[in-house]
Design a protein around this motif. Structure first.
Motif, mmCIF file in Angstrom:
data_model
loop_
_atom_site.group_PDB
_atom_site.id
_atom_site.type_symbol
_atom_site.label_atom_id
_atom_site.label_comp_id
_atom_site.label_asym_id
_atom_site.label_seq_id
_atom_site.Cartn_x
_atom_site.Cartn_y
_atom_site.Cartn_z
ATOM 1 N N GLU A 97 1.760 -3.954 3.430
ATOM 2 C CA GLU A 97 1.881 -3.530 1.990
ATOM 3 C C GLU A 97 2.258 -2.174 1.976
ATOM 4 O O GLU A 97 3.267 -1.786 1.085
ATOM 5 N N GLY A 98 1.551 -1.133 2.734
ATOM 6 C CA GLY A 98 1.621 0.236 2.385
ATOM 7 C C GLY A 98 3.189 0.830 2.609
ATOM 8 O O GLY A 98 3.697 1.411 1.813
ATOM 9 N N ALA A 99 3.793 0.254 3.752
ATOM 10 C CA ALA A 99 4.958 0.714 4.359
ATOM 11 C C ALA A 99 6.086 0.045 3.419
ATOM 12 O O ALA A 99 7.048 0.889 2.873
ATOM 13 N N LEU A 100 5.819 -1.044 2.924
ATOM 14 C CA LEU A 100 6.721 -1.883 1.903
ATOM 15 C C LEU A 100 6.793 -1.109 0.798
ATOM 16 O O LEU A 100 7.849 -0.705 -0.020
ATOM 17 N N ILE A 101 5.532 -0.773 0.021
ATOM 18 C CA ILE A 101 5.626 -0.124 -1.263
ATOM 19 C C ILE A 101 6.042 1.173 -1.064
ATOM 20 O O ILE A 101 6.634 1.802 -2.106
ATOM 21 N N ALA A 102 5.873 2.008 -0.212
ATOM 22 C CA ALA A 102 6.280 3.248 -0.187
ATOM 23 C C ALA A 102 7.767 3.298 -0.111
ATOM 24 O O ALA A 102 8.344 4.248 -0.487
ATOM 25 N N LEU A 103 8.596 2.330 0.538
ATOM 26 C CA LEU A 103 9.988 2.405 0.536
ATOM 27 C C LEU A 103 10.433 1.526 -0.814
ATOM 28 O O LEU A 103 11.887 1.299 -1.000
ATOM 29 N N LYS A 104 9.542 1.290 -1.917
ATOM 30 C CA LYS A 104 9.793 0.677 -3.202
ATOM 31 C C LYS A 104 10.397 -0.518 -2.967
ATOM 32 O O LYS A 104 11.179 -1.077 -3.709
ATOM 33 N N GLY A 105 9.894 -1.037 -1.990
ATOM 34 C CA GLY A 105 10.329 -2.708 -1.885
ATOM 35 C C GLY A 105 9.454 -3.537 -2.679
ATOM 36 O O GLY A 105 9.761 -4.929 -2.505
ATOM 37 N N SER A 106 8.496 -3.088 -3.036
ATOM 38 C CA SER A 106 7.708 -3.989 -4.217
ATOM 39 C C SER A 106 6.967 -3.067 -5.104
ATOM 40 O O SER A 106 6.739 -1.834 -4.716
ATOM 41 N N PRO A 107 7.019 -3.547 -6.129
ATOM 42 C CA PRO A 107 6.280 -2.471 -7.310
ATOM 43 C C PRO A 107 4.947 -2.527 -7.429
ATOM 44 O O PRO A 107 3.990 -1.563 -7.468
ATOM 45 N N LEU A 108 4.232 -3.845 -6.815
ATOM 46 C CA LEU A 108 2.663 -3.860 -6.625
ATOM 47 C C LEU A 108 2.303 -5.023 -5.607
ATOM 48 O O LEU A 108 3.278 -5.870 -5.442
ATOM 49 N N GLY A 109 1.480 -4.566 -4.814
ATOM 50 C CA GLY A 109 1.020 -5.490 -3.683
ATOM 51 C C GLY A 109 -0.576 -5.790 -3.740
ATOM 52 O O GLY A 109 -1.013 -4.971 -4.354
ATOM 53 N N VAL A 110 -0.818 -6.804 -3.144
ATOM 54 C CA VAL A 110 -2.139 -6.971 -2.870
ATOM 55 C C VAL A 110 -2.494 -6.784 -1.482
ATOM 56 O O VAL A 110 -1.997 -7.466 -0.596
ATOM 57 N N GLY A 111 -3.559 -5.746 -1.334
ATOM 58 C CA GLY A 111 -4.266 -5.587 0.248
ATOM 59 C C GLY A 111 -5.595 -6.238 0.249
ATOM 60 O O GLY A 111 -6.082 -6.364 -0.799
ATOM 61 N N SER A 112 -6.203 -6.004 1.194
ATOM 62 C CA SER A 112 -7.562 -6.513 1.266
ATOM 63 C C SER A 112 -8.510 -5.170 2.280
ATOM 64 O O SER A 112 -7.769 -4.460 2.738
ATOM 65 N N ASP A 113 -9.735 -5.082 1.880
ATOM 66 C CA ASP A 113 -10.311 -3.952 2.211
ATOM 67 C C ASP A 113 -11.855 -4.306 2.683
ATOM 68 O O ASP A 113 -12.587 -4.732 1.507
ATOM 69 N N ILE A 114 -12.031 -4.126 3.816
ATOM 70 C CA ILE A 114 -13.200 -4.450 4.455
ATOM 71 C C ILE A 114 -14.241 -3.079 4.838
ATOM 72 O O ILE A 114 -15.155 -3.122 4.671
ATOM 73 N N GLY A 115 -13.300 -2.164 5.248
ATOM 74 C CA GLY A 115 -13.622 -0.955 5.545
ATOM 75 C C GLY A 115 -12.659 0.133 5.398
ATOM 76 O O GLY A 115 -12.869 1.430 6.037
ATOM 77 N N VAL A 136 -12.548 -7.141 0.262
ATOM 78 C CA VAL A 136 -12.354 -7.545 -1.079
ATOM 79 C C VAL A 136 -10.811 -7.331 -1.168
ATOM 80 O O VAL A 136 -10.121 -6.495 -0.313
ATOM 81 N N PHE A 137 -10.061 -8.044 -2.126
ATOM 82 C CA PHE A 137 -8.726 -7.561 -2.557
ATOM 83 C C PHE A 137 -8.568 -6.784 -3.581
ATOM 84 O O PHE A 137 -9.425 -6.419 -4.564
ATOM 85 N N GLY A 138 -7.489 -5.821 -3.282
ATOM 86 C CA GLY A 138 -7.199 -4.755 -4.278
ATOM 87 C C GLY A 138 -5.778 -4.552 -4.526
ATOM 88 O O GLY A 138 -4.876 -4.867 -3.379
ATOM 89 N N PRO A 139 -5.424 -3.628 -5.507
ATOM 90 C CA PRO A 139 -3.871 -3.481 -5.830
ATOM 91 C C PRO A 139 -3.486 -2.382 -5.005
ATOM 92 O O PRO A 139 -4.108 -1.388 -4.830
ATOM 93 N N MET A 140 -2.262 -2.360 -4.552
ATOM 94 C CA MET A 140 -1.455 -0.858 -3.902
ATOM 95 C C MET A 140 -0.196 -0.942 -4.639
ATOM 96 O O MET A 140 0.685 -2.020 -4.752
ATOM 97 N N THR A 141 0.202 0.345 -5.018
ATOM 98 C CA THR A 141 1.180 0.170 -5.831
ATOM 99 C C THR A 141 1.795 1.756 -5.739
ATOM 100 O O THR A 141 1.310 2.684 -5.503
ATOM 101 N N ASN A 142 3.298 2.040 -6.141
ATOM 102 C CA ASN A 142 3.574 3.613 -6.087
ATOM 103 C C ASN A 142 3.678 3.759 -7.538
ATOM 104 O O ASN A 142 4.050 5.163 -7.464
ATOM 105 N N SER A 143 3.187 3.155 -8.534
ATOM 106 C CA SER A 143 2.992 3.581 -9.777
ATOM 107 C C SER A 143 1.580 3.658 -10.567
ATOM 108 O O SER A 143 1.001 2.573 -10.360
ATOM 109 N N LEU A 144 0.821 4.638 -10.899
ATOM 110 C CA LEU A 144 -0.534 4.455 -10.999
ATOM 111 C C LEU A 144 -0.797 3.448 -12.116
ATOM 112 O O LEU A 144 -1.834 2.937 -12.044
#
Lengths: 550, 550
Positions: free
Chosen positions: A208-226, A266-274
């Protein structure tokens, strides 16, 4: 049963076939470390597609709702850019653009016929971490043994997003079994960092991080346990949010450590626009996930809390800066980003940009006022003791972790954790006597990691994020700067006496400005449990202050 | 170290000394089974004190706020009646009337000087289960080995109640280690049921149940991990609420199975006036417990939810009746109470008492429409597997439970539980197609136990309450009737063919109308997770319908 390498080869062939062949490109030579410019220079995307993929989430949604742009056009543009991104940094797992375009066409039809949007995410392409099951698709989560397991139904969050009008189009890479802060597995291989491919994008939501940094997606869903949303967000230079437990539905997704009830992913959003953070959270919470997932919390989206009703309506905010966690000293670029943020907030506060930034900002330097981050080392140990309690059996592989413990031993760790959660809460509450606002500190600003994205295999310390999981505090990541060798020289005069221990020193000595060159530098903003609304708003305030200071 | 019997004798002496000697009475002979009339006939209480102790919580609070009655007078009246109750049914542990009267005097002074109440519970005496630590007092929880352990600070809930103006004055009896549905321990002995002292008051909050049934306290706090608020409420004929996890702060109280993070004990109100449920919950939630207890949920009191905003504004409610749980068939009085409630709701609905009961009530008989309570037996097994995972070591005594399991095994049970929570939620949601309201069933009405209060030592089945703990559904208990041998004869013609198994038949054969004579019969009303507001309101509606039908 075929050899595992055969299974992987077949799976990769299926992946390749899911890519429109006319979108294959010739990536730059491996010596090109920064590939962020390639999607726009490679010639595959039209000027309009470049414009679309550079547009922020809120504006995309407005243009979709007004039918200025169609869902098909937007989905096509992001799909093309995602496929280019994948060829650069190997960020995708499942690719299902045909489905996405069919859904986008339905949405366009609906809008045309009714004049109404399907929901608050109408037409927005959305990428998903490789845990979020979609009917008819595999979810391998990096396990070779899960190849060929096709989901019979969508995860609850996928249903919610589709009901909101979003258009899932790709899933993204992870480490096998998820519990690792980089993104490598034996099925899909390694994802690299688009700002410097010799560096890791982090993990476990690294694809997700790499894809969104390249603007290949406006918004993605990641998960975060730590830290698995925040670490890749920080390493890739984008925005991310780790919500509290239960704010976003998890039911029906694949996961490791299933049945572990204590420190939850938990799931949470990742995005290149706040703007994407609020858009995502409001849409998901407004869908009443508590009627779909038994672990979702019945707490409506609270616009008053977003307007900082519990924080003096934002007129008098007090941020606290945590310069280091008492375990590992941050590298120079991280230190500089904290100083930049402090200066930006002070500038914004003192000069009183009345429209852009109408808040008086009071800063406490926690280290300066004798504040120390309490129990951070122990909090990290608690996390690993809980996760490792049954993980050896869960992973079914030889791992370096200690074997399982008894349930009673697990309860003792969980009890210790509960006690420290109370201690930390009291510690936070006690700052009320120092802020001058009559309230305790409104939010903590701190590193997301002690370093910017390190070389592959070197992400050895995740406790700057994990402590907030153990405490269940929501936390965002926001970009501040990038590593600049001229500004971020090693601080040799301080070596080695200022370190906490040899591990700390080893982490510091990994730092070489040239190696980390161009890596994004991001920070975290941390709030109180289930206070996502306020945390998002305060991040917007800090982001605006940083923009104004530039 | 002295012999344990010496420690107990000393402790009992201290308890006796905490009772004003002029309040000692001569209880009726042991042959008097129903002692509920004794407090008013014994001569200790004045007519005004009898009036005070017969007054409902909402009216008490109004008269306190208007200074019509003083906190000292009210505290004195309830203290006297509590001491009489204790001499009848052995319901108290710690007695601290001196402190209570001193606090009451402070409150009266404050009101006199400022014209304002301290908080929403200003001057209300409140009794507390023997887990809620109070600075300077012991909390033995029935363990001889904890005698002499004096608390250094209040539990968070005690602080909250005191800040709200409540006046804690006694603590109440429990079973040792809590995990038992009656109330006997080696320190304080056995609590009996005031309606029939040969019967159990239930447990583990049995001291509260017995005290409140005798009107020795207007409002008390019990805890509930598997039914421990609801069972004694039902057996003693009072109102009780088991809230969802995290709605009422638990931090700082003593407990068993500490560190068990999965099926949590919660505190909830017990009262002989229905208004007490809302008064307690609103006061506690309005105190923002999430700033004091890390496990408390940040969810404000929602008056819209209380007004049934999520249930068609209450205009069109649909209750579902669960006649039995598919495991143990309820005794005849329980069956009769369900029929009475159904008839009362139908009568209220059809006749449309427009001011008293302005709701059209639709009834589904779940058994009739082929609805079966799914997985109730397994839900009960899950509860015990989770609690027993480490309990042998926790209790540090030889118990009948299996020894501990590994953390990984525990996770497998917890995973099963999560799956069944989802299955049950889907099952509930699916009723939307049958209600005719466009919504799923609004609440379930069901037994709180398959029997009224049984003889001591015979409370062998608690799953009518425990399933809702496993699912984390809030549930109230409300009184319907009492066992009447002429109406509730044994149903011999049905024996034995209608039973599920031998255990079920054994439970039924325990029933003898004469033995259970006069025992209260109560039912449960069950709602959805974190929906306390609506559950309280719907209980008020059912209670009003029952009153109107009489």
């Amino acid at each position: 049963m075929p050899h595992w390498t055969t299974l992987v080869a077949e799976k990769k062939q299926r992946q390749l076939k899911s890519i429109p062949q006319e979108w294959l490109v010739t990536p730059p030579p491996l010596s090109t470390l920064d590939v962020t410019g390639f999607p726009e220079s490679c010639g595959l995307l039209s000027a309009r597609e470049i414009e679309i993929t550079n547009t922020s989430v809120d504006v995309l949604l407005k243009r979709l709702a007004s039918a200025e742009w169609t869902a098909v056009d937007i989905t096509t543009a992001f799909s093309k850019r995602a496929i280019v991104a994948h060829q650069l940094v190997n960020c995708l797992t499942e690719i299902f653009i045909d489905r996405a375009l069919a859904r986008a066409a339905e949405l366009d039809d609906y809008l045309k016929k009714t004049g109404k949007v399907v929901g608050p995410l109408h037409g927005l392409p959305i990428s998903l971490k490789d845990q979020l099951c979609i009917e008819g698709l595999e979810t391998t989560m990096g396990y070779v043994s899960w190849i060929g397991q096709y989901a019979e139904k969508n995860a609850v969050l996928v249903d919610v997003l589709i009901e909101c009008g979003a258009v899932p189009f790709v899933r993204t890479n992870i480490p096998q079994a998820l519990m690792w802060p980089e993104s490598f597995n034996s099925v899909f291989g390694r994802t690299t960092n688009p700002h410097n491919v010799s560096l890791t994008p982090g993990g476990s939501s690294g694809g997700e991080g790499a894809l969104i940094a390249l603007k290949g997606s406006p918004l993605g869903v990641g998960s975060d346990i730590g830290g698995s949303v925040r670490i890749p967000s920080a390493f890739c230079g984008i925005y991310g949010l780790r919500p509290s437990y239960g704010r976003v539905p998890y039911c029906g997704a694949r996961n490791s450590l299933e049945g572990q009830d204590s420190i939850l992913s938990v799931f949470g959003p990742m995005t290149n626009s706040l703007s994407g953070l609020k858009v995502f959270m409001k849409a998901v919470v407004d869908s009443k996930p508590w009627l779909k997932d038994p672990l979702a919390v019945r707490k409506k989206w609270d616009e008053d809390e977003y307007e900082l009703a519990d924080h003096g309506s934002g007129k008098d905010l007090c941020f606290a800066i945590m310069w280091d966690d008492g375990v590992v000293v941050p590298h120079p670029p991280i230190r500089r980003s904290l100083e930049m943020t402090k200066a930006a907030l002070q500038k914004a506060g003192h000069k009183g940009f009345s429209r852009l930034f109408p808040y008086r900002v009071v800063l406490i330097e926690w280290a300066v006022v004798d504040w120390k981050p309490i129990q951070h080392k122990l909090l990290g140990e608690i996390a690993w003791d809980i996760w490792n309690a049954g993980s050896a059996e869960d992973f079914l592989i030889t791992t370096s972790v200690t074997g399982g413990i008894t349930a009673y031993q697990l309860w003792q760790v969980q009890k210790l954790r509960q006690n420290i959660r109370k201690e930390y809460m009291d510690h936070w509450n006690a700052t009320a006597s120092e802020t001058g606002t009559g309230r305790a500190v409104d939010a903590i600003i701190c590193p997301a990691a002690p370093f910017a994205a390190p070389p592959h295999g070197k992400n050895r310390y995740t406790n700057y994020t994990t402590v907030w999981n153990v405490l269940d505090y929501p936390a965002t990541v926001f970009p501040v700067t990038t590593v600049d060798p001229t500004l971020d020289a090693r601080d040799e005069k301080d070596l080695p006496h200022r370190f906490y221990d040899q591990f700390d020193q080893d982490i510091y000595e990994m730092y070489d400005p040239e190696k980390f060159k161009n890596a994004p530098v991001c920070l975290q903003l941390v709030g109180r449990t289930l206070e996502e609304e306020a945390v998002i708003k305060m991040t917007e305030i800090v982001d605006a202050a940083l923009a104004a200071a530039k």
